[in-house]
Write an enzyme that holds these catalytic residues in place. Structure first.
Site, PDB file in Angstrom:
ATOM      1  N   GLN A  47      51.251  54.201   7.276  1.00  0.00           N
ATOM      2  CA  GLN A  47      49.925  55.466   7.144  1.00  0.00           C
ATOM      3  C   GLN A  47      49.520  55.117   8.771  1.00  0.00           C
ATOM      4  OE1 GLN A  47      48.903  56.321   4.052  1.00  0.00           O
ATOM      5  NE2 GLN A  47      47.192  57.627   4.829  1.00  0.00           N
ATOM      6  N   HIS A  87      44.010  46.422   9.318  1.00  0.00           N
ATOM      7  CA  HIS A  87      43.486  48.167   8.950  1.00  0.00           C
ATOM      8  C   HIS A  87      42.495  48.171  10.237  1.00  0.00           C
ATOM      9  CE1 HIS A  87      41.732  51.889   8.254  1.00  0.00           C
ATOM     10  NE2 HIS A  87      42.239  51.748   6.983  1.00  0.00           N
ATOM     11  N   GLU A  93      48.446  52.022   9.646  1.00  0.00           N
ATOM     12  CA  GLU A  93      48.887  50.305   8.606  1.00  0.00           C
ATOM     13  C   GLU A  93      50.114  50.564   7.958  1.00  0.00           C
ATOM     14  OE1 GLU A  93      45.224  51.909   6.936  1.00  0.00           O
ATOM     15  OE2 GLU A  93      44.827  53.721   7.572  1.00  0.00           O
ATOM     16  N   HIS A 130      41.794  50.770  -1.074  1.00  0.00           N
ATOM     17  CA  HIS A 130      42.100  49.166   0.037  1.00  0.00           C
ATOM     18  C   HIS A 130      41.678  48.047  -1.477  1.00  0.00           C
ATOM     19  CE1 HIS A 130      43.475  51.674   2.776  1.00  0.00           C
ATOM     20  NE2 HIS A 130      42.168  51.683   3.452  1.00  0.00           N
ATOM     21  N   ASN A 154      45.395  50.925   0.088  1.00  0.00           N
ATOM     22  CA  ASN A 154      45.801  52.357   0.237  1.00  0.00           C
ATOM     23  C   ASN A 154      45.033  52.765  -0.898  1.00  0.00           C
ATOM     24  OD1 ASN A 154      46.744  55.211   1.124  1.00  0.00           O
ATOM     25  ND2 ASN A 154      47.382  54.407   2.008  1.00  0.00           N
TER      26      ASN A 154
END
Length: 322
Positions: free
Chosen positions: A262, A158, A289, A88, A62
């Site tokens: 997320q 992801h 996520e 990321h 993130n």
């Protein structure tokens, strides 16, 4: 190189490049089997197109605001690769690294990567192990890490899911439930403001099942794009249910030890031909996520992302298929 995991009910494939989940075949209630993660047919495409697809993300998943943080009194500036923020793990995160396969059989695979001190300007040599384990009903991802200097750690996978099959053009008919009472609102750069607010009375309230198409275009989110928001999960001593998503006779329950979730509906997916020949576009996938909160290092009241020498980082996420 691709490595197969399989049993009588489920089949998965993992790549040593990015430790990516390149295939996940799951039956529906009628026994119809579909690959439910987006991806590509060749290794070259995995390296050049949508490099976050289904990868292990690190050293810090993130966003980190302005790419800056202070750790033990020392300031660090990370490369920025998402507007003014670091995203990321930076310009060349774990998703672009070739991992070492330490163990592999039909049931599991263990991948290892050492992130050197100073890689993407993060401190400390960081040893990371990721294990994918396939059972008759679930795929479990386990993370372990240790460091020789204080550093930040926040991993996720992801995976871009579509339970109708990776060739399906949309996730609008998916039904989503998120077991969280709070969320972290963000600023105009998609970084948290530092607030923790209740989902009650907001479009973030997915405590009861919601058809994704009924909520995805709400102006609260990114109009014309979709959901890309963080929920703070209830504290727990062990894995707890974070979310459930269902479509086309498939139900996937997500369990995790991570403190946050997320949800991202493929808002910025580029138009590319996928592994079955279908065209991938915005909103034809959903990512769940499991991770720490974005920019946690800059908000002391968020769960800490700091890992110190002598400590062992351990987190686990399970995708269970009903």
């Amino acid at each position: 190189m691709f490595y197969q995991l399989r049993n009588a009910r489920l089949c998965a494939q993992v790549s040593d490049y990015g430790a990516k989940l390149t295939q996940l075949i799951v039956p529906n209630k009628d026994g119809e089997r579909r690959d439910i993660v987006l991806g590509f047919a060749t290794e070259e495409e995995w390296r050049t197109k949508e490099t976050y697809f289904n990868a292990i993300i690190g050293r810090c998943a993130n966003r980190i605001k302005d790419g800056r943080f202070t750790l033990d009194g020392k300031q660090y500036q990370l490369p920025v690769n998402n507007g003014t923020n670091s995203l990321h793990g930076g310009v060349h995160g774990f998703n672009e690294k070739t991992w070492t396969v330490q163990e592999h059989d039909d049931r599991h695979i263990v991948l290892y990567y050492r992130a050197a001190d100073g890689e993407e300007n993060y401190p400390g040599n960081l040893d990371v192990w990721v294990t994918y384990t396939l059972s008759e009903e679930a795929l479990t991802i386990s993370y372990k890490a240790k460091t020789d200097a204080p550093t930040l750690v926040n991993f996720t996978n992801h995976a871009y899911f579509n339970l109708e099959g990776e060739q399906s053009p949309s996730v609008r008919e998916h039904v989503l439930q998120v077991f969280a009472d709070a969320y972290t609102p963000f600023d105009d750069t998609a970084c948290p403001t530092g607030e923790i607010l209740p989902v009650e009375g907001t479009p973030m309230d997915f405590r009861q099942p919601v058809r994704v198409g009924d909520r995805i275009d709400d102006p609260f989110f990114a109009p014309g794009r979709g959901i890309d928001n963080n929920w703070l999960l209830p504290k727990a001593e062990d894995m707890r249910k974070a979310a459930v998503v269902s479509a086309a006779g498939r139900t996937m329950e997500v369990y995790t030890t991570s403190p946050a979730l997320q949800v991202y509906t493929g808002n910025w997916v580029e138009e590319n031909i996928g592994k079955s020949g279908a065209m991938y576009r915005v909103q034809n996938s959903i990512c769940l996520e499991t991770q720490n909160c974005p920019d946690a290092i800059n908000h002391p009241h968020f769960p800490s992302p700091i890992l110190r020498p002598g400590e062992l980082f351990e987190e686990q996420t399970m995708y269970k298929f009903l």
